[in-house]
Design a protein around this motif. Sequence first.
Motif, PDB file in Angstrom:
ATOM      1  N   GLN A  57       0.851  -1.191   0.000  1.00 12.09           N
ATOM      2  CA  GLN A  57       0.000   0.000   0.000  1.00 12.09           C
ATOM      3  C   GLN A  57       0.888   1.243   0.000  1.00 12.09           C
ATOM      4  OE1 GLN A  57      -3.744   0.588   0.199  1.00 12.09           O
ATOM      5  NE2 GLN A  57      -2.637   2.338  -0.641  1.00 12.09           N
ATOM      6  N   SER A  58       0.501   2.253  -0.785  1.00  5.84           N
ATOM      7  CA  SER A  58       1.299   3.473  -0.863  1.00  5.84           C
ATOM      8  C   SER A  58       0.784   4.532   0.109  1.00  5.84           C
ATOM      9  CB  SER A  58       1.289   4.030  -2.286  1.00  5.84           C
ATOM     10  OG  SER A  58      -0.025   4.422  -2.659  1.00  5.84           O
ATOM     11  N   PHE A  59       1.723   5.300   0.645  1.00  6.20           N
ATOM     12  CA  PHE A  59       1.414   6.411   1.546  1.00  6.20           C
ATOM     13  C   PHE A  59       2.230   7.623   1.121  1.00  6.20           C
ATOM     14  CE2 PHE A  59       0.237   2.650   3.832  1.00  6.20           C
ATOM     15  CZ  PHE A  59      -0.879   3.022   4.577  1.00  6.20           C
ATOM     16  N   LEU A  60       1.599   8.785   1.184  1.00  5.01           N
ATOM     17  CA  LEU A  60       2.259  10.030   0.781  1.00  5.01           C
ATOM     18  C   LEU A  60       3.232  10.532   1.835  1.00  5.01           C
ATOM     19  CD1 LEU A  60      -0.553  12.215  -0.835  1.00  5.01           C
ATOM     20  CD2 LEU A  60       1.647  11.693  -1.884  1.00  5.01           C
ATOM     21  N   TYR A  61       4.341  11.059   1.359  1.00  2.46           N
ATOM     22  CA  TYR A  61       5.283  11.760   2.230  1.00  2.46           C
ATOM     23  C   TYR A  61       6.021  12.786   1.379  1.00  2.46           C
ATOM     24  CZ  TYR A  61       9.229  12.695   5.352  1.00  2.46           C
ATOM     25  OH  TYR A  61      10.176  13.321   6.128  1.00  2.46           O
ATOM     26  N   LEU A  62       5.866  14.062   1.712  1.00  5.36           N
ATOM     27  CA  LEU A  62       6.479  15.174   0.986  1.00  5.36           C
ATOM     28  C   LEU A  62       6.205  15.107  -0.521  1.00  5.36           C
ATOM     29  CD1 LEU A  62       9.892  15.555   2.867  1.00  5.36           C
ATOM     30  CD2 LEU A  62       7.771  16.861   3.186  1.00  5.36           C
ATOM     31  N   GLY A  63       4.964  14.766  -0.844  1.00  3.09           N
ATOM     32  CA  GLY A  63       4.517  14.828  -2.225  1.00  3.09           C
ATOM     33  C   GLY A  63       4.734  13.590  -3.056  1.00  3.09           C
ATOM     34  N   ARG A  64       5.366  12.568  -2.494  1.00  4.97           N
ATOM     35  CA  ARG A  64       5.609  11.333  -3.237  1.00  4.97           C
ATOM     36  C   ARG A  64       4.998  10.142  -2.512  1.00  4.97           C
ATOM     37  NH1 ARG A  64      11.707  10.465  -4.928  1.00  4.97           N
ATOM     38  NH2 ARG A  64      10.651   8.722  -5.964  1.00  4.97           N
ATOM     39  N   ASN A  65       4.660   9.116  -3.283  1.00  6.23           N
ATOM     40  CA  ASN A  65       4.096   7.901  -2.706  1.00  6.23           C
ATOM     41  C   ASN A  65       5.195   6.877  -2.440  1.00  6.23           C
ATOM     42  OD1 ASN A  65       1.059   7.857  -2.475  1.00  6.23           O
ATOM     43  ND2 ASN A  65       1.263   8.621  -4.569  1.00  6.23           N
TER      44      ASN A  65
END
Length: 226
Positions: free
Chosen positions: A75-83
Amino acid sequence: MRVSGVDIVIQKSERKTVSIFIERDGTVSARVPEKLSDDEIRDIIKAKEYQIFKNLAEWTQLNENAVKREYVNGQSFLYLGRNYRLKLVDEKLEGIQFKRNTFLLSKTDKNKAKELFVTFYKDKLNSKIHPIIERYKNQLGVEPNQIKVMELQNRWASCTPNGNVNFHWKCAMAPIDVLHYIIVHELVHLIHNNHTQAFWNEVDKVLPNYQEQVNWLKINGVGMSL
């Protein structure tokens, strides 16, 4: 107040104009001058009916891209604009770890994954915002009272009448340029406590391309969630 079949949350304050907003959860709010009667408010909102329904339609379209995240491998999660992908591991970790562009979570902590992600975002945002605030507060000639990272419901950030500046922990999901905009936006509220043209002119002096960041939030804000 219900107008034309739409429930609208009325917020009265010391302002001269009526502003209508579609909040991130799809609710409609109107900020109005204290002196207006309910009938006057209703007439003004009725005159803005087209704008309200147009903005609600845009909100619905944007929210078709909402992401429902699960705490599973890949599963992807956002961090500083990136997944970045999540990986569940056997070893015991202290909260969420971010290593080699991967989020790591102990399998034994899966049941409290959301809580641990919130803590991760809060910690990271706290480390990011203070150097940025130092830069812009000197440029703007302002001095925030207190700076906090917290849950803000439908706002990315807020500025209180006594000069406290608060940021939603979800801001850690935004690209760094967008984070700069959110910070500048709130610091300018220490000069102008509304969204008049003078406010936007001040923002423009500091960030001439701020509209690009506004557009990013408008399009991608719905995906900044857990």
